[in-house]
Design a protein around this motif. Structure first.
Motif, mmCIF file in Angstrom:
data_model
loop_
_atom_site.group_PDB
_atom_site.id
_atom_site.type_symbol
_atom_site.label_atom_id
_atom_site.label_comp_id
_atom_site.label_asym_id
_atom_site.label_seq_id
_atom_site.Cartn_x
_atom_site.Cartn_y
_atom_site.Cartn_z
ATOM 1 N N PRO A 256 0.830 -1.215 0.000
ATOM 2 C CA PRO A 256 0.000 0.000 0.000
ATOM 3 C C PRO A 256 0.860 1.259 0.000
ATOM 4 O O PRO A 256 2.051 1.206 0.314
ATOM 5 C CB PRO A 256 -0.770 -0.117 1.321
ATOM 6 C CG PRO A 256 0.151 -0.883 2.213
ATOM 7 C CD PRO A 256 0.851 -1.878 1.325
ATOM 8 N N GLN A 257 0.228 2.371 -0.373
ATOM 9 C CA GLN A 257 0.951 3.635 -0.369
ATOM 10 C C GLN A 257 1.437 3.957 1.045
ATOM 11 O O GLN A 257 0.837 3.548 2.032
ATOM 12 C CB GLN A 257 0.052 4.756 -0.894
ATOM 13 C CG GLN A 257 -0.269 4.619 -2.367
ATOM 14 C CD GLN A 257 -1.112 5.760 -2.901
ATOM 15 O OE1 GLN A 257 -1.725 6.508 -2.139
ATOM 16 N NE2 GLN A 257 -1.134 5.919 -4.215
ATOM 17 N N ARG A 258 2.533 4.727 1.094
ATOM 18 C CA ARG A 258 3.151 5.054 2.376
ATOM 19 C C ARG A 258 3.650 6.491 2.335
ATOM 20 O O ARG A 258 4.264 6.903 1.340
ATOM 21 C CB ARG A 258 4.311 4.084 2.616
ATOM 22 C CG ARG A 258 5.168 4.358 3.839
ATOM 23 C CD ARG A 258 6.202 3.242 3.943
ATOM 24 N NE ARG A 258 7.243 3.545 4.922
ATOM 25 C CZ ARG A 258 8.304 2.769 5.120
ATOM 26 N NH1 ARG A 258 8.450 1.651 4.412
ATOM 27 N NH2 ARG A 258 9.210 3.087 6.023
ATOM 28 N N TYR A 259 3.377 7.220 3.387
ATOM 29 C CA TYR A 259 3.782 8.617 3.427
ATOM 30 C C TYR A 259 4.483 8.931 4.747
ATOM 31 O O TYR A 259 4.405 8.163 5.708
ATOM 32 C CB TYR A 259 2.575 9.534 3.198
ATOM 33 C CG TYR A 259 1.961 9.313 1.834
ATOM 34 C CD1 TYR A 259 2.605 9.770 0.689
ATOM 35 C CD2 TYR A 259 0.772 8.607 1.683
ATOM 36 C CE1 TYR A 259 2.075 9.546 -0.574
ATOM 37 C CE2 TYR A 259 0.226 8.384 0.422
ATOM 38 C CZ TYR A 259 0.885 8.853 -0.700
ATOM 39 O OH TYR A 259 0.361 8.618 -1.943
ATOM 40 N N LEU A 260 5.178 10.061 4.779
ATOM 41 C CA LEU A 260 5.975 10.400 5.940
ATOM 42 C C LEU A 260 5.115 10.723 7.161
ATOM 43 O O LEU A 260 4.051 11.332 7.045
ATOM 44 C CB LEU A 260 6.868 11.605 5.634
ATOM 45 C CG LEU A 260 8.044 11.365 4.687
ATOM 46 C CD1 LEU A 260 8.804 12.665 4.476
ATOM 47 C CD2 LEU A 260 8.968 10.281 5.223
ATOM 48 N N LYS A 261 5.613 10.316 8.302
ATOM 49 C CA LYS A 261 4.998 10.666 9.588
ATOM 50 C C LYS A 261 6.079 11.228 10.498
ATOM 51 O O LYS A 261 7.277 10.970 10.288
ATOM 52 C CB LYS A 261 4.327 9.455 10.207
ATOM 53 C CG LYS A 261 5.250 8.277 10.484
ATOM 54 C CD LYS A 261 4.474 7.084 10.985
ATOM 55 C CE LYS A 261 5.397 5.921 11.361
ATOM 56 N NZ LYS A 261 6.203 5.448 10.227
ATOM 57 N N PRO A 262 5.708 12.018 11.502
ATOM 58 C CA PRO A 262 6.712 12.604 12.390
ATOM 59 C C PRO A 262 7.631 11.540 12.985
ATOM 60 O O PRO A 262 7.188 10.475 13.402
ATOM 61 C CB PRO A 262 5.860 13.287 13.464
ATOM 62 C CG PRO A 262 4.581 13.605 12.776
ATOM 63 C CD PRO A 262 4.339 12.462 11.842
ATOM 64 N N GLY A 263 8.912 11.840 12.983
ATOM 65 C CA GLY A 263 9.912 10.911 13.503
ATOM 66 C C GLY A 263 10.584 10.073 12.442
ATOM 67 O O GLY A 263 11.643 9.476 12.700
ATOM 68 N N ASP A 264 10.011 9.989 11.243
ATOM 69 C CA ASP A 264 10.662 9.239 10.160
ATOM 70 C C ASP A 264 11.991 9.895 9.801
ATOM 71 O O ASP A 264 12.111 11.131 9.761
ATOM 72 C CB ASP A 264 9.770 9.201 8.914
ATOM 73 C CG ASP A 264 8.631 8.202 9.033
ATOM 74 O OD1 ASP A 264 8.684 7.342 9.924
ATOM 75 O OD2 ASP A 264 7.682 8.285 8.224
ATOM 76 N N VAL A 265 12.979 9.062 9.516
ATOM 77 C CA VAL A 265 14.301 9.550 9.122
ATOM 78 C C VAL A 265 14.528 9.204 7.657
ATOM 79 O O VAL A 265 14.442 8.030 7.261
ATOM 80 C CB VAL A 265 15.406 8.937 10.000
ATOM 81 C CG1 VAL A 265 16.785 9.391 9.520
ATOM 82 C CG2 VAL A 265 15.199 9.327 11.470
ATOM 83 N N VAL A 266 14.808 10.224 6.866
ATOM 84 C CA VAL A 266 15.008 10.081 5.423
ATOM 85 C C VAL A 266 16.498 10.275 5.123
ATOM 86 O O VAL A 266 17.066 11.313 5.450
ATOM 87 C CB VAL A 266 14.179 11.114 4.639
ATOM 88 C CG1 VAL A 266 14.303 10.867 3.134
ATOM 89 C CG2 VAL A 266 12.726 11.100 5.082
ATOM 90 N N GLU A 267 17.124 9.287 4.516
ATOM 91 C CA GLU A 267 18.524 9.373 4.114
ATOM 92 C C GLU A 267 18.606 9.098 2.616
ATOM 93 O O GLU A 267 17.946 8.176 2.116
ATOM 94 C CB GLU A 267 19.372 8.371 4.882
ATOM 95 C CG GLU A 267 19.393 8.621 6.388
ATOM 96 C CD GLU A 267 20.129 7.530 7.150
ATOM 97 O OE1 GLU A 267 21.312 7.735 7.461
ATOM 98 O OE2 GLU A 267 19.497 6.485 7.418
ATOM 99 N N LEU A 268 19.430 9.869 1.923
ATOM 100 C CA LEU A 268 19.508 9.738 0.473
ATOM 101 C C LEU A 268 20.871 10.205 -0.013
ATOM 102 O O LEU A 268 21.591 10.915 0.691
ATOM 103 C CB LEU A 268 18.400 10.557 -0.200
ATOM 104 C CG LEU A 268 18.388 12.060 0.072
ATOM 105 C CD1 LEU A 268 17.846 12.824 -1.142
ATOM 106 C CD2 LEU A 268 17.503 12.371 1.286
ATOM 107 N N GLY A 269 21.206 9.812 -1.232
ATOM 108 C CA GLY A 269 22.475 10.241 -1.790
ATOM 109 C C GLY A 269 22.604 9.910 -3.259
ATOM 110 O O GLY A 269 21.807 9.137 -3.809
ATOM 111 N N ILE A 270 23.604 10.514 -3.871
ATOM 112 C CA ILE A 270 23.925 10.261 -5.276
ATOM 113 C C ILE A 270 25.435 10.061 -5.375
ATOM 114 O O ILE A 270 26.218 10.791 -4.760
ATOM 115 C CB ILE A 270 23.482 11.415 -6.190
ATOM 116 C CG1 ILE A 270 21.966 11.629 -6.095
ATOM 117 C CG2 ILE A 270 23.884 11.138 -7.640
ATOM 118 C CD1 ILE A 270 21.442 12.777 -6.953
ATOM 119 N N GLU A 271 25.811 9.081 -6.137
ATOM 120 C CA GLU A 271 27.216 8.723 -6.322
ATOM 121 C C GLU A 271 28.072 9.943 -6.644
ATOM 122 O O GLU A 271 27.810 10.666 -7.611
ATOM 123 C CB GLU A 271 27.300 7.706 -7.469
ATOM 124 C CG GLU A 271 28.678 7.247 -7.854
ATOM 125 C CD GLU A 271 28.642 6.331 -9.069
ATOM 126 O OE1 GLU A 271 29.740 5.958 -9.540
ATOM 127 O OE2 GLU A 271 27.538 5.982 -9.552
#
Length: 284
Positions: A256-271
Protein backbone atom coordinates in the motif's frame (compact mmCIF):
# COMPACT_ATOMS: atom_id res chain seq x y z
CA UNK A 1 35.73 21.10 -6.98
CA UNK A 2 33.08 20.72 -4.27
CA UNK A 3 31.38 23.89 -3.07
CA UNK A 4 29.22 24.08 0.04
CA UNK A 5 27.58 26.67 2.27
CA UNK A 6 27.53 26.47 6.05
CA UNK A 7 26.16 28.33 9.05
CA UNK A 8 22.79 29.30 10.45
CA UNK A 9 19.80 29.83 8.10
CA UNK A 10 20.07 33.12 6.16
CA UNK A 11 23.60 33.62 7.51
CA UNK A 12 25.53 30.97 5.59
CA UNK A 13 29.12 31.32 4.44
CA UNK A 14 30.80 29.78 1.37
CA UNK A 15 33.10 26.81 1.73
CA UNK A 16 35.21 24.49 -0.42
CA UNK A 17 36.29 20.88 0.00
CA UNK A 18 39.99 20.51 -0.74
CA UNK A 19 41.35 17.42 -2.53
CA UNK A 20 42.47 16.19 0.91
CA UNK A 21 38.83 16.16 2.04
CA UNK A 22 39.37 19.14 4.34
CA UNK A 23 36.42 21.56 4.47
CA UNK A 24 37.56 25.19 4.51
CA UNK A 25 35.84 28.55 4.95
CA UNK A 26 36.33 30.81 1.91
CA UNK A 27 34.42 33.81 3.22
CA UNK A 28 37.45 36.01 2.48
CA UNK A 29 37.01 35.28 -1.23
CA UNK A 30 34.25 37.87 -0.84
CA UNK A 31 31.40 36.20 -2.72
CA UNK A 32 28.61 33.76 -2.01
CA UNK A 33 27.40 31.13 -4.45
CA UNK A 34 24.65 33.17 -6.07
CA UNK A 35 23.68 34.38 -9.53
CA UNK A 36 26.47 36.97 -9.68
CA UNK A 37 29.08 34.39 -8.71
CA UNK A 38 28.14 31.95 -11.46
CA UNK A 39 27.55 34.69 -14.05
CA UNK A 40 31.13 35.93 -13.62
CA UNK A 41 32.85 32.55 -13.96
CA UNK A 42 32.99 32.21 -10.19
CA UNK A 43 34.15 28.59 -9.90
CA UNK A 44 37.22 29.22 -12.07
CA UNK A 45 38.05 32.46 -10.27
CA UNK A 46 37.65 30.75 -6.90
CA UNK A 47 39.94 27.90 -7.95
CA UNK A 48 42.59 30.42 -8.96
CA UNK A 49 42.18 32.32 -5.65
CA UNK A 50 42.62 29.09 -3.70
CA UNK A 51 46.07 28.47 -5.16
CA UNK A 52 47.33 31.45 -3.17
CA UNK A 53 44.94 31.52 -0.21
CA UNK A 54 43.78 27.99 0.64
CA UNK A 55 46.44 27.59 3.33
CA UNK A 56 45.16 30.70 5.17
CA UNK A 57 41.50 29.65 5.19
CA UNK A 58 40.10 28.34 8.49
CA UNK A 59 38.83 24.79 8.66
CA UNK A 60 35.07 24.29 8.97
CA UNK A 61 34.02 22.17 11.93
CA UNK A 62 32.20 18.93 11.19
CA UNK A 63 29.51 20.15 13.59
CA UNK A 64 28.52 23.08 11.38
CA UNK A 65 25.12 23.10 9.71
CA UNK A 66 25.14 22.85 5.91
CA UNK A 67 22.87 25.21 4.00
CA UNK A 68 21.61 24.94 0.44
CA UNK A 69 24.68 24.77 -1.78
CA UNK A 70 23.26 27.61 -3.94
CA UNK A 71 22.06 30.94 -2.57
CA UNK A 72 18.66 32.20 -3.74
CA UNK A 73 18.38 30.89 -7.32
CA UNK A 74 15.85 32.78 -9.42
CA UNK A 75 13.92 29.55 -10.00
CA UNK A 76 13.78 25.82 -9.42
CA UNK A 77 12.53 24.04 -12.54
CA UNK A 78 11.49 20.42 -12.00
CA UNK A 79 10.88 17.56 -14.41
CA UNK A 80 8.07 15.09 -13.78
CA UNK A 81 7.91 11.41 -14.66
CA UNK A 82 11.44 11.39 -16.09
CA UNK A 83 12.39 7.85 -15.01
CA UNK A 84 10.85 5.02 -17.00
CA UNK A 85 10.29 2.77 -13.96
CA UNK A 86 8.82 5.63 -11.91
CA UNK A 87 6.34 6.44 -14.68
CA UNK A 88 5.36 2.78 -14.74
CA UNK A 89 4.84 2.58 -10.95
CA UNK A 90 2.45 5.55 -11.08
CA UNK A 91 0.50 4.00 -13.95
CA UNK A 92 1.46 6.81 -16.33
CA UNK A 93 2.74 6.48 -19.86
CA UNK A 94 6.27 7.70 -20.52
CA UNK A 95 5.93 11.34 -21.64
CA UNK A 96 6.68 12.30 -25.22
CA UNK A 97 8.22 15.57 -24.01
CA UNK A 98 9.53 16.60 -20.58
CA UNK A 99 6.82 17.50 -18.05
CA UNK A 100 7.82 20.75 -16.33
CA UNK A 101 6.71 22.44 -13.12
CA UNK A 102 8.15 24.95 -10.69
CA UNK A 103 9.09 24.62 -7.06
CA UNK A 104 9.05 27.79 -4.95
CA UNK A 105 12.52 28.97 -3.98
CA UNK A 106 11.22 29.46 -0.42
CA UNK A 107 11.22 25.65 -0.19
CA UNK A 108 15.04 25.60 -0.27
CA UNK A 109 16.79 24.43 2.88
CA UNK A 110 19.92 22.65 4.01
CA UNK A 111 20.54 18.98 3.19
CA UNK A 112 20.25 17.86 6.81
CA UNK A 113 17.54 20.23 8.05
CA UNK A 114 14.29 18.77 9.34
CA UNK A 115 11.54 18.29 6.78
CA UNK A 116 8.38 19.90 8.10
CA UNK A 117 5.20 18.00 7.29
CA UNK A 118 2.88 20.86 6.28
CA UNK A 119 -0.21 21.87 8.19
CA UNK A 120 -3.13 19.60 7.17
CA UNK A 121 -0.83 17.43 5.05
CA UNK A 122 -2.10 13.94 4.27
CA UNK A 123 0.47 12.56 1.85
CA UNK A 124 3.99 13.98 2.20
CA UNK A 125 6.25 11.96 -0.11
CA UNK A 126 9.98 11.76 -0.93
CA UNK A 127 11.92 11.93 -4.22
CA UNK A 128 15.70 11.67 -4.55
CA UNK A 129 16.78 13.63 -7.63
CA UNK A 130 19.85 14.80 -9.51
CA UNK A 131 19.90 18.61 -9.65
CA UNK A 132 21.64 20.56 -12.41
CA UNK A 133 23.03 23.98 -11.46
CA UNK A 134 23.12 26.43 -14.37
CA UNK A 135 26.43 28.26 -14.89
CA UNK A 136 25.55 31.00 -17.37
CA UNK A 137 22.52 32.65 -18.93
CA UNK A 138 20.83 30.09 -21.18
CA UNK A 139 18.23 30.82 -23.83
CA UNK A 140 17.49 28.74 -26.95
CA UNK A 141 20.45 26.47 -26.26
CA UNK A 142 21.35 23.90 -28.90
CA UNK A 143 21.57 20.30 -27.71
CA UNK A 144 25.25 19.90 -28.56
CA UNK A 145 26.10 23.03 -26.54
CA UNK A 146 23.96 22.29 -23.49
CA UNK A 147 26.72 21.11 -21.16
CA UNK A 148 28.56 24.42 -21.71
CA UNK A 149 25.80 26.07 -19.66
CA UNK A 150 26.13 23.79 -16.62
CA UNK A 151 28.09 24.79 -13.52
CA UNK A 152 27.68 21.51 -11.69
CA UNK A 153 25.40 19.03 -9.96
CA UNK A 154 23.89 18.42 -6.54
CA UNK A 155 21.56 16.12 -4.60
CA UNK A 156 17.96 17.31 -4.29
CA UNK A 157 15.05 15.76 -2.39
CA UNK A 158 11.91 16.90 -4.22
CA UNK A 159 9.44 16.51 -1.36
CA UNK A 160 5.84 16.41 -2.54
CA UNK A 161 2.43 16.61 -0.89
CA UNK A 162 0.57 14.22 -3.19
CA UNK A 163 -2.98 15.15 -2.17
CA UNK A 164 -2.28 18.79 -2.94
CA UNK A 165 -0.35 17.93 -6.10
CA UNK A 166 -2.89 15.57 -7.66
CA UNK A 167 -6.25 15.85 -5.90
CA UNK A 168 -6.76 19.59 -5.48
CA UNK A 169 -6.88 20.73 -9.12
CA UNK A 170 -4.57 23.20 -10.83
CA UNK A 171 -0.84 22.77 -11.19
CA UNK A 172 1.59 20.46 -9.41
CA UNK A 173 3.34 23.44 -7.78
CA UNK A 174 0.84 23.41 -4.89
CA UNK A 175 2.16 20.07 -3.70
CA UNK A 176 5.81 20.88 -4.24
CA UNK A 177 6.52 24.22 -2.62
CA UNK A 178 6.06 23.97 1.15
CA UNK A 179 8.86 25.25 3.36
CA UNK A 180 11.72 22.68 3.67
CA UNK A 181 10.50 20.77 0.58
CA UNK A 182 13.75 21.42 -1.35
CA UNK A 183 16.87 20.36 0.58
CA UNK A 184 19.78 20.94 -1.80
CA UNK A 185 23.36 19.78 -1.31
CA UNK A 186 25.47 19.19 0.67
CA UNK A 187 27.78 19.97 -2.23
CA UNK A 188 27.69 21.56 -5.63
CA UNK A 189 30.16 19.37 -7.52
CA UNK A 190 31.48 21.23 -10.54
CA UNK A 191 30.82 19.54 -13.86
CA UNK A 192 34.46 18.74 -14.53
CA UNK A 193 34.42 16.45 -11.49
CA UNK A 194 31.37 14.46 -12.65
CA UNK A 195 32.44 12.16 -15.46
CA UNK A 196 28.95 11.20 -16.63
CA UNK A 197 25.83 12.66 -14.97
CA UNK A 198 23.72 10.24 -16.99
CA UNK A 199 25.22 7.21 -15.20
CA UNK A 200 25.09 7.95 -11.47
CA UNK A 201 23.71 5.65 -8.79
CA UNK A 202 21.12 7.27 -6.53
CA UNK A 203 19.24 5.92 -3.52
CA UNK A 204 16.90 6.80 -0.66
CA UNK A 205 16.14 5.08 2.66
CA UNK A 206 13.29 5.60 5.14
CA UNK A 207 14.16 4.53 8.70
CA UNK A 208 17.00 2.42 7.30
CA UNK A 209 14.85 0.66 4.68
CA UNK A 210 15.97 1.25 1.11
CA UNK A 211 13.02 2.29 -1.04
CA UNK A 212 14.73 4.00 -3.98
CA UNK A 213 17.77 2.45 -5.66
CA UNK A 214 18.41 3.32 -9.28
CA UNK A 215 20.71 5.02 -11.75
CA UNK A 216 20.33 8.19 -13.79
CA UNK A 217 20.65 6.02 -16.90
CA UNK A 218 16.93 5.25 -16.40
CA UNK A 219 16.07 8.89 -17.17
CA UNK A 220 13.85 9.26 -20.22
CA UNK A 221 15.35 12.66 -21.05
CA UNK A 222 19.05 13.04 -20.24
CA UNK A 223 20.88 16.05 -18.81
CA UNK A 224 21.77 17.86 -22.08
CA UNK A 225 18.29 17.29 -23.45
CA UNK A 226 16.68 18.86 -20.38
CA UNK A 227 18.88 21.96 -20.41
CA UNK A 228 18.31 22.52 -24.12
CA UNK A 229 14.58 21.78 -23.94
CA UNK A 230 13.82 24.02 -20.96
CA UNK A 231 15.78 26.89 -22.48
CA UNK A 232 13.38 26.94 -25.42
CA UNK A 233 10.58 28.08 -23.09
CA UNK A 234 12.36 30.33 -20.57
CA UNK A 235 15.70 31.95 -19.90
CA UNK A 236 17.72 30.06 -17.32
CA UNK A 237 19.87 32.32 -15.17
CA UNK A 238 23.20 31.48 -13.52
CA UNK A 239 22.55 29.58 -10.30
CA UNK A 240 19.14 28.31 -11.40
CA UNK A 241 18.32 24.73 -10.46
CA UNK A 242 16.88 22.02 -12.72
CA UNK A 243 15.70 18.96 -10.80
CA UNK A 244 15.71 16.05 -13.22
CA UNK A 245 13.05 13.70 -11.81
CA UNK A 246 12.99 10.76 -9.45
CA UNK A 247 13.30 6.99 -9.86
CA UNK A 248 10.81 4.36 -8.72
CA UNK A 249 10.23 3.79 -5.02
CA UNK A 250 8.28 6.86 -3.93
CA UNK A 251 5.56 6.47 -1.31
CA UNK A 252 2.79 7.05 -3.85
CA UNK A 253 4.01 4.08 -5.89
CA UNK A 254 4.17 1.57 -3.04
CA UNK A 255 1.43 -0.98 -2.40
CA UNK A 256 0.00 0.00 0.00
CA UNK A 257 0.95 3.64 -0.37
CA UNK A 258 3.15 5.05 2.38
CA UNK A 259 3.78 8.62 3.43
CA UNK A 260 5.97 10.40 5.94
CA UNK A 261 5.00 10.67 9.59
CA UNK A 262 6.71 12.60 12.39
CA UNK A 263 9.91 10.91 13.50
CA UNK A 264 10.66 9.24 10.16
CA UNK A 265 14.30 9.55 9.12
CA UNK A 266 15.01 10.08 5.42
CA UNK A 267 18.52 9.37 4.11
CA UNK A 268 19.51 9.74 0.47
CA UNK A 269 22.48 10.24 -1.79
CA UNK A 270 23.93 10.26 -5.28
CA UNK A 271 27.22 8.72 -6.32
CA UNK A 272 30.01 11.29 -6.02
CA UNK A 273 27.69 14.13 -4.94
CA UNK A 274 27.20 13.39 -1.25
CA UNK A 275 24.40 12.41 1.10
CA UNK A 276 21.49 14.03 2.94
CA UNK A 277 19.59 13.18 6.09
CA UNK A 278 16.28 14.68 7.21
CA UNK A 279 14.00 13.93 10.13
CA UNK A 280 10.28 14.52 9.56
CA UNK A 281 8.60 16.79 12.10
CA UNK A 282 5.07 18.15 12.47
CA UNK A 283 4.23 21.70 11.52
CA UNK A 284 4.28 23.94 14.59
Amino acid sequence: MKLFRFGQPDHEHPGVVLPTGQHIDVTHFGEDYDESFFASNGPERLAHWLTAHAHTCPEVSADERFGSCVKKPSKIVCVGLNYAKHAAETGAASPAEPILFFKATTALCGPNDNVVIPKRSEKTDWEVELAIIIGKRASYVELDEATDYIAGYAVHNDYSERAWQLERGGQWDKGKSADTFAPLGPYLVTKGDVSNPNALNLWLNINGEQLQNSNTDDMIFDVPTLVSYISQFMTLLPGDVISTGTPAGVGMGLKPQRYLKPGDVVELGIEGLGQQKQTAVSYQ
